[in-house]
Enzyme design. Structure first.
Site, mmCIF file in Angstrom:
data_model
loop_
_atom_site.group_PDB
_atom_site.id
_atom_site.type_symbol
_atom_site.label_atom_id
_atom_site.label_comp_id
_atom_site.label_asym_id
_atom_site.label_seq_id
_atom_site.Cartn_x
_atom_site.Cartn_y
_atom_site.Cartn_z
ATOM 1 N N ILE A 177 0.820 -1.209 0.000
ATOM 2 C CA ILE A 177 0.000 0.000 0.000
ATOM 3 C C ILE A 177 0.861 1.269 0.000
ATOM 4 O O ILE A 177 0.418 2.321 -0.472
ATOM 5 C CB ILE A 177 -0.972 -0.032 1.210
ATOM 6 C CG1 ILE A 177 -2.169 0.880 0.968
ATOM 7 C CG2 ILE A 177 -0.265 0.301 2.517
ATOM 8 C CD1 ILE A 177 -3.310 0.676 1.954
ATOM 9 N N ASN A 229 11.514 -8.979 7.056
ATOM 10 C CA ASN A 229 11.816 -8.315 8.321
ATOM 11 C C ASN A 229 11.290 -9.173 9.473
ATOM 12 O O ASN A 229 10.190 -9.724 9.381
ATOM 13 C CB ASN A 229 11.146 -6.938 8.365
ATOM 14 C CG ASN A 229 11.668 -6.006 7.283
ATOM 15 O OD1 ASN A 229 12.854 -6.018 6.960
ATOM 16 N ND2 ASN A 229 10.778 -5.205 6.709
ATOM 17 N N GLU A 237 6.535 -4.563 10.898
ATOM 18 C CA GLU A 237 5.353 -3.827 11.371
ATOM 19 C C GLU A 237 4.116 -4.710 11.416
ATOM 20 O O GLU A 237 3.303 -4.585 12.329
ATOM 21 C CB GLU A 237 5.083 -2.625 10.464
ATOM 22 C CG GLU A 237 6.134 -1.534 10.571
ATOM 23 C CD GLU A 237 5.894 -0.413 9.559
ATOM 24 O OE1 GLU A 237 4.823 -0.384 8.933
ATOM 25 O OE2 GLU A 237 6.796 0.416 9.407
ATOM 26 N N HIS A 274 5.787 -12.179 5.905
ATOM 27 C CA HIS A 274 5.665 -11.746 4.508
ATOM 28 C C HIS A 274 7.048 -11.442 3.971
ATOM 29 O O HIS A 274 7.963 -11.084 4.724
ATOM 30 C CB HIS A 274 4.776 -10.507 4.397
ATOM 31 C CG HIS A 274 5.180 -9.382 5.303
ATOM 32 N ND1 HIS A 274 4.856 -9.371 6.637
ATOM 33 C CD2 HIS A 274 5.895 -8.259 5.073
ATOM 34 C CE1 HIS A 274 5.348 -8.270 7.193
ATOM 35 N NE2 HIS A 274 5.994 -7.584 6.269
#
Ligand code: 5GP
Length: 116
Positions: free
Chosen positions: A30, A86, A94, A99
């Site tokens: 996004i 990450n 986050e 993912h």
């Protein structure tokens, strides 16, 4: 509570999906940081890379195959790309649903400084 990515998988939130099967979904980030910025997400809710178990080996390999397929379809197979996962706070994670970022379309800067 379902992660934001599970809500995308279940069709509750919109996303620009580029690949989906029973094990993996891939969609545009996004807030892209590169011309091509795709997230490749297992349907299974694995919170972080630190939560992966041996039974997840199949889906993790599938994520790489999907990354290659999507990269080629988006025209960056030849120019190249970077795949990033990450993990937790220090890794800059986050969204706590595993993912992989697929980044390309221009040269990605160094993350690990090269020794001179
Ligand atoms: P992380 O920092 O956890 O590795 O990356 C999470 C990524 O998910 C961020 O790049 C962020 O822009 C993206 N993201 C967060 N919420 C949404 C959303 O609702 N839809 C999409 N497409 N991407 C999201």
């Amino acid at each position: 509570m379902a992660s934001v990515f599970t809500r995308i998988i279940q069709g509750e939130l919109p996303a620009r999906i580029v690949f989906q099967d029973e094990r993996v979904i891939a969609f545009h980030d996004i807030h892209p940081v590169m011309p091509v910025h795709i997230l490749i997400v297992p349907v299974k809710e694995i919170p972080t890379a630190d939560d992966i178990t041996p039974e997840d080996e199949g889906v993790l390999g599938h994520m790489l195959v999907v990354a290659q397929k999507v990269a080629r379809e988006l025209g960056i197979g030849d120019s190249g790309y970077r795949l990033i996962i990450n993990c937790k706070h220090d890794g800059g994670q986050e969204v706590y649903h595993l993912h992989m970022h697929l980044l390309g379309g221009q040269r990605v800067g160094p993350i690990i400084a090269k020794r001179s």
